[in-house]
Design a protein around this motif. Structure first.
Motif, PDB file in Angstrom:
ATOM      1  N   LEU A  78      37.644   8.622  69.828  1.00  0.00           N
ATOM      2  CA  LEU A  78      38.680   8.098  70.731  1.00  0.00           C
ATOM      3  C   LEU A  78      39.399   9.253  71.423  1.00  0.00           C
ATOM      4  O   LEU A  78      39.702   9.197  72.617  1.00  0.00           O
ATOM      5  N   ARG A  79      39.675  10.310  70.637  1.00  0.00           N
ATOM      6  CA  ARG A  79      40.396  11.454  71.208  1.00  0.00           C
ATOM      7  C   ARG A  79      39.517  12.190  72.214  1.00  0.00           C
ATOM      8  O   ARG A  79      39.971  12.580  73.289  1.00  0.00           O
ATOM      9  N   TRP A  80      38.225  12.389  71.850  1.00  0.00           N
ATOM     10  CA  TRP A  80      37.320  13.064  72.789  1.00  0.00           C
ATOM     11  C   TRP A  80      37.233  12.266  74.092  1.00  0.00           C
ATOM     12  O   TRP A  80      37.271  12.849  75.182  1.00  0.00           O
ATOM     13  N   ASN A  81      37.122  10.936  73.953  1.00  0.00           N
ATOM     14  CA  ASN A  81      37.010  10.099  75.160  1.00  0.00           C
ATOM     15  C   ASN A  81      38.257  10.197  76.026  1.00  0.00           C
ATOM     16  O   ASN A  81      38.185  10.264  77.250  1.00  0.00           O
ATOM     17  N   LYS A  82      39.414  10.213  75.360  1.00  0.00           N
ATOM     18  CA  LYS A  82      40.675  10.340  76.088  1.00  0.00           C
ATOM     19  C   LYS A  82      40.694  11.658  76.860  1.00  0.00           C
ATOM     20  O   LYS A  82      41.060  11.710  78.030  1.00  0.00           O
ATOM     21  N   LEU A  83      40.274  12.730  76.192  1.00  0.00           N
ATOM     22  CA  LEU A  83      40.241  14.047  76.846  1.00  0.00           C
ATOM     23  C   LEU A  83      39.208  14.068  77.974  1.00  0.00           C
ATOM     24  O   LEU A  83      39.455  14.631  79.044  1.00  0.00           O
ATOM     25  N   GLN A  84      38.068  13.427  77.744  1.00  0.00           N
ATOM     26  CA  GLN A  84      37.025  13.436  78.777  1.00  0.00           C
ATOM     27  C   GLN A  84      37.471  12.709  80.041  1.00  0.00           C
ATOM     28  O   GLN A  84      37.174  13.140  81.153  1.00  0.00           O
ATOM     29  N   LEU A  85      38.236  11.615  79.867  1.00  0.00           N
ATOM     30  CA  LEU A  85      38.786  10.924  81.042  1.00  0.00           C
ATOM     31  C   LEU A  85      39.699  11.859  81.827  1.00  0.00           C
ATOM     32  O   LEU A  85      39.658  11.887  83.063  1.00  0.00           O
ATOM     33  N   LEU A  86      40.519  12.617  81.101  1.00  0.00           N
ATOM     34  CA  LEU A  86      41.447  13.537  81.766  1.00  0.00           C
ATOM     35  C   LEU A  86      40.696  14.705  82.414  1.00  0.00           C
ATOM     36  O   LEU A  86      41.065  15.162  83.500  1.00  0.00           O
ATOM     37  N   LEU A  87      39.628  15.175  81.765  1.00  0.00           N
ATOM     38  CA  LEU A  87      38.801  16.233  82.371  1.00  0.00           C
ATOM     39  C   LEU A  87      38.219  15.723  83.690  1.00  0.00           C
ATOM     40  O   LEU A  87      38.210  16.432  84.702  1.00  0.00           O
ATOM     41  N   ASN A  88      37.755  14.494  83.657  1.00  0.00           N
ATOM     42  CA  ASN A  88      37.180  13.886  84.859  1.00  0.00           C
ATOM     43  C   ASN A  88      38.208  13.806  85.985  1.00  0.00           C
ATOM     44  O   ASN A  88      37.915  14.158  87.132  1.00  0.00           O
ATOM     45  N   GLU A  89      39.438  13.383  85.642  1.00  0.00           N
ATOM     46  CA  GLU A  89      40.519  13.330  86.644  1.00  0.00           C
ATOM     47  C   GLU A  89      40.782  14.690  87.279  1.00  0.00           C
ATOM     48  O   GLU A  89      41.207  14.786  88.427  1.00  0.00           O
ATOM     49  N   GLN A  90      40.581  15.747  86.476  1.00  0.00           N
ATOM     50  CA  GLN A  90      40.826  17.120  86.961  1.00  0.00           C
ATOM     51  C   GLN A  90      39.588  17.726  87.610  1.00  0.00           C
ATOM     52  O   GLN A  90      39.594  18.910  87.935  1.00  0.00           O
ATOM     53  N   ASN A  91      38.543  16.926  87.759  1.00  0.00           N
ATOM     54  CA  ASN A  91      37.259  17.443  88.256  1.00  0.00           C
ATOM     55  C   ASN A  91      36.760  18.637  87.454  1.00  0.00           C
ATOM     56  O   ASN A  91      36.139  19.551  88.000  1.00  0.00           O
ATOM     57  N   ALA A  92      37.071  18.634  86.165  1.00  0.00           N
ATOM     58  CA  ALA A  92      36.642  19.744  85.313  1.00  0.00           C
ATOM     59  C   ALA A  92      35.332  19.383  84.629  1.00  0.00           C
ATOM     60  O   ALA A  92      35.074  18.213  84.333  1.00  0.00           O
ATOM     61  N   ASP A  93      34.487  20.390  84.392  1.00  0.00           N
ATOM     62  CA  ASP A  93      33.218  20.162  83.706  1.00  0.00           C
ATOM     63  C   ASP A  93      33.372  20.196  82.197  1.00  0.00           C
ATOM     64  O   ASP A  93      32.549  19.641  81.472  1.00  0.00           O
ATOM     65  N   ALA A  94      34.412  20.902  81.740  1.00  0.00           N
ATOM     66  CA  ALA A  94      34.561  21.057  80.292  1.00  0.00           C
ATOM     67  C   ALA A  94      35.918  21.665  79.974  1.00  0.00           C
ATOM     68  O   ALA A  94      36.596  22.198  80.858  1.00  0.00           O
ATOM     69  N   CYS A  95      36.313  21.569  78.694  1.00  0.00           N
ATOM     70  CA  CYS A  95      37.420  22.388  78.220  1.00  0.00           C
ATOM     71  C   CYS A  95      36.961  23.140  76.982  1.00  0.00           C
ATOM     72  O   CYS A  95      36.055  22.703  76.265  1.00  0.00           O
ATOM     73  N   LEU A  96      37.585  24.298  76.777  1.00  0.00           N
ATOM     74  CA  LEU A  96      37.261  25.142  75.628  1.00  0.00           C
ATOM     75  C   LEU A  96      38.545  25.282  74.819  1.00  0.00           C
ATOM     76  O   LEU A  96      39.556  25.779  75.327  1.00  0.00           O
ATOM     77  N   ILE A  97      38.495  24.816  73.579  1.00  0.00           N
ATOM     78  CA  ILE A  97      39.705  24.756  72.758  1.00  0.00           C
ATOM     79  C   ILE A  97      39.656  25.817  71.668  1.00  0.00           C
ATOM     80  O   ILE A  97      38.661  25.925  70.948  1.00  0.00           O
ATOM     81  N   VAL A  98      40.734  26.593  71.573  1.00  0.00           N
ATOM     82  CA  VAL A  98      40.754  27.760  70.693  1.00  0.00           C
ATOM     83  C   VAL A  98      41.902  27.707  69.677  1.00  0.00           C
ATOM     84  O   VAL A  98      41.779  28.214  68.565  1.00  0.00           O
ATOM     85  N   THR A  99      43.031  27.101  70.040  1.00  0.00           N
ATOM     86  CA  THR A  99      44.205  27.166  69.157  1.00  0.00           C
ATOM     87  C   THR A  99      44.031  26.236  67.948  1.00  0.00           C
ATOM     88  O   THR A  99      43.409  25.179  68.036  1.00  0.00           O
ATOM     89  N   GLY A 100      44.610  26.647  66.836  1.00  0.00           N
ATOM     90  CA  GLY A 100      44.489  25.891  65.594  1.00  0.00           C
ATOM     91  C   GLY A 100      44.909  24.442  65.744  1.00  0.00           C
ATOM     92  O   GLY A 100      44.209  23.531  65.308  1.00  0.00           O
ATOM     93  N   VAL A 101      46.050  24.204  66.369  1.00  0.00           N
ATOM     94  CA  VAL A 101      46.576  22.841  66.442  1.00  0.00           C
ATOM     95  C   VAL A 101      45.645  21.941  67.263  1.00  0.00           C
ATOM     96  O   VAL A 101      45.394  20.787  66.895  1.00  0.00           O
ATOM     97  N   ASN A 102      45.090  22.456  68.335  1.00  0.00           N
ATOM     98  CA  ASN A 102      44.199  21.641  69.152  1.00  0.00           C
ATOM     99  C   ASN A 102      42.807  21.514  68.533  1.00  0.00           C
ATOM    100  O   ASN A 102      42.130  20.506  68.747  1.00  0.00           O
ATOM    101  N   LEU A 103      42.399  22.506  67.745  1.00  0.00           N
ATOM    102  CA  LEU A 103      41.149  22.363  66.983  1.00  0.00           C
ATOM    103  C   LEU A 103      41.325  21.282  65.918  1.00  0.00           C
ATOM    104  O   LEU A 103      40.431  20.464  65.701  1.00  0.00           O
TER     105      LEU A 103
END
Lengths: 393, 393
Positions: free
Chosen positions: B14-39
């Motif tokens: 559910l969380r990945w899908n939520k993020l993917q919708l937002l990536l799509n809105e931003q015309n982004a191909d991907a996000c790269l997550i590094v911080t502990g809290v977001n991992l």
């Protein structure tokens, strides 16, 4: 900076001068300090604000919070965008090369400051600050002595925290309370994003082998997937060790000390490895002096580990840390570092933790950690407390 | 991600899908997550590593630590520079627009990643993650219920922590131990650099007025200049209040609750202000529902404060916080915020803390704080514990 204590003000000036020399080496006109830890280093307090230190002359502090401060070297501002005008008002020439804390401020914070100061040269204030903070001033060394003394006082209470049938975490929160009662500030700071920890780590039995995502000497599973380090709720069992590595954060300067406790009878290998750790510490103590290479100190430690046939247990088993010591200060992981490829050399007034440790499968961790001050011709141990394995029963 | 629990995996999706919708809105191909809290948000665990989520399809996690994990969606790497080759190996097309956590990673971390991915477009993953995290999934809401229930259980012990002649900090470490015994994880996370705190804040008497550099609702001088917030060692005196605002970090999701205790007889103004806080909470409770503006909620609260003639005491005296509530989650200061100019509107599955508080000079702080879940047609209070001023004697 708001303190009226002349000794403290003189000590702050030593730090400003140290930074100004480094700014000069970098051909920088000024540095702008924003992070809490570096504001504490340069002013003796925490602000939401900006500390401007020119390469020559007096610094000035621009703050948003806290309210109610009146001091000739402090002005209020509402937002960073006012900085150039306020600097001019205070008689500063705007910098042509400005250092920012680029290893600590976020990308967007730095970009905002760059857009405010415009098309000038920028450099890294973090590396300058970490370099300056690597050697300590007299006041800072005094703070370490207070922390180390109170930490030793706290460690004396560890035995009394134990009651049969306890888990590692029950043991830990009894000890946490003793530390708080002696004045532990609770939180302490680390540099970078590779560590989260709460007061310190207590490891017993098999949990000492559990690898952690963090960059600490040893791991442990932790109480919860969101904070995977240290005690994991294991029962403290006979034939195992309990390693206590809880920070000496009784001032802002953190002393670091580890001691090992035991329940029941330990196997021979545990004592052998513990004694090897003490020998490594002894060897380091004899050779450490200004001018010694931190890499050499690591390599000599590792040579002794190999000689004893203990490499499989050194600094972990499944995952092994590649260092045996680290600078301490306002953060738990300062410079220098004692790694095989460390480029630092000891010099007077450095303060570091040295922590040869071994993990014995199914038994737990053994070894020792102390904090040391580099003097003119050797080192001085700051954390004085018995170093043998201490029976809890 | 390494959990085999199907419900949890579904929740991660559910969380990945939520993020993917937002990536799509931003015309982004991907996000790269590094911080502990977001991992932790995206995988359910903490790593030293990189979580790559493409706008469509399955994510992959590249890690350095901990050692010993075997999972089809996890690969080991040694350094970030390997990412492009490893991504291609795993069948990904390299992104043309990549989002990075630019409000959380340091400037140098972002610059390093940009040099690795080269001359493509970059955007802000932090704002996308904060937006996604603003509404909670079913599993996350379950975690809040656990935290809130245990926090209420802990708050029941507060009265028993008090003994006559205690200072605020002695009272605090007694309570800290009770929290730890009930499973408090100790540390909790905040977003940004404007807050340092240890477990929470206990304020009594005049110390409640002391302005803090941090961005919390109230201040307090703290035990030491390096951590200027909360208890400062004041004796708890007759005729004063003791406000307890200690985090409900019994899971990674932090519930937030404040209660007020008293010693001896308080002046009328303390009860008047406390009752005003309860009325503000009641007014908010009646009107809050999906679609309501968070700014309107703040402004309605402030109107009631003015009507009661209490503005000089609202959210502090010398320094007054300009918010009355905030989102909670993996961090104590999530979205939405309840400020005069907040742009957010309530929507189902948001979780927030609402904290109308007043500081009465020489008496201390009064008011209330609770955590609320936004439902389909209103809100539900999660932190259930008596809300009147509770006498300690």
């Amino acid at each position: 900076m708001t303190s009226n204590d002349q000794t403290f003000l003189q000590d702050l000036r030593l730090r400003w001068n140290k930074l100004q020399l480094l700014l000069n080496e970098q051909n920088a006109d000024a540095c702008l300090i924003v992070t809490g830890v570096n504001l504490y280093y340069t002013t003796g307090a925490i602000y939401t604000g900006y500390f401007y230190l020119p390469v020559e002359g007096e610094p000035h502090l621009f703050i948003r919070r806290p309210a109610g401060i009146s001091h000739p070297q402090i002005s209020y501002l509402k937002k960073a965008e006012q900085l150039p005008d306020l600097l001019k008002e205070k008689g500063f020439t705007l910098p042509q090369k400005l250092l920012l804390e680029t290893d600590e401020l976020t990308y967007n914070e730095v970009m905002r400051l760059c857009s405010i100061f415009g098309d000038i040269q920028y450099g890294n204030a973090t590396s300058v600050l970490r370099h300056a903070r690597m050697t300590k001033t007299p006041w800072e060394i005094g703070q370490f002595r207070i922390s180390a003394q109170k930490q030793a006082q706290a460690y004396k209470k560890i035995k009394d925290c134990y009651r049969p049938g306890m888990t590692d975490i029950e043991f830990q929160y009894e000890f946490e309370k003793e530390c708080r009662a002696l004045g532990s500030l609770g939180i302490f700071r680390g540099f970078g994003s590779s560590m989260d920890i709460f007061m310190g780590s207590i490891l017993t039995g098999e949990n000492a082998e559990t690898p952690s995502p963090y960059d600490f000497a040893l791991g442990g599973g932790g109480l919860h997937p969101s904070i995977p380090i240290g005690a994991n709720g294991s029962l403290i069992r006979k034939g195992t060790t309990v390693m206590v590595d809880v920070a000496g954060n009784f001032t802002a300067y953190i002393s670091d000390m580890t001691r090992v406790f035991s329940l029941g009878t330990l196997p021979y290998i545990a004592f052998k490895a513990h004694n090897a750790a003490l020998s490594i510490q002894e060897q380091m103590f004899k050779s450490a002096r200004p001018g010694r290479s931190c890499a050499d100190i690591y390599n000599e430690a590792y040579a002794l580990v190999e000689q004893e046939g203990l490499s499989a247990y050194f600094m972990g088993t499944i995952q092994q840390a590649k260092f045996v010591g680290h600078g301490i200060g306002l953060q738990i992981n300062e410079l220098p570092v004692f790694t095989p490829r460390s480029k630092e050399f000891l010099s007077p007034n450095m303060v570091f933790a040295f922590e040869p440790k071994f993990v014995i499968p199914k038994v737990g961790a053994v070894g020792v950690e102390n904090s040391f001050l580099v003097t003119e011709d050797g080192i001085e141990k700051l954390t004085l407390f018995e170093e043998e394995i201490i029976p809890l029963d």
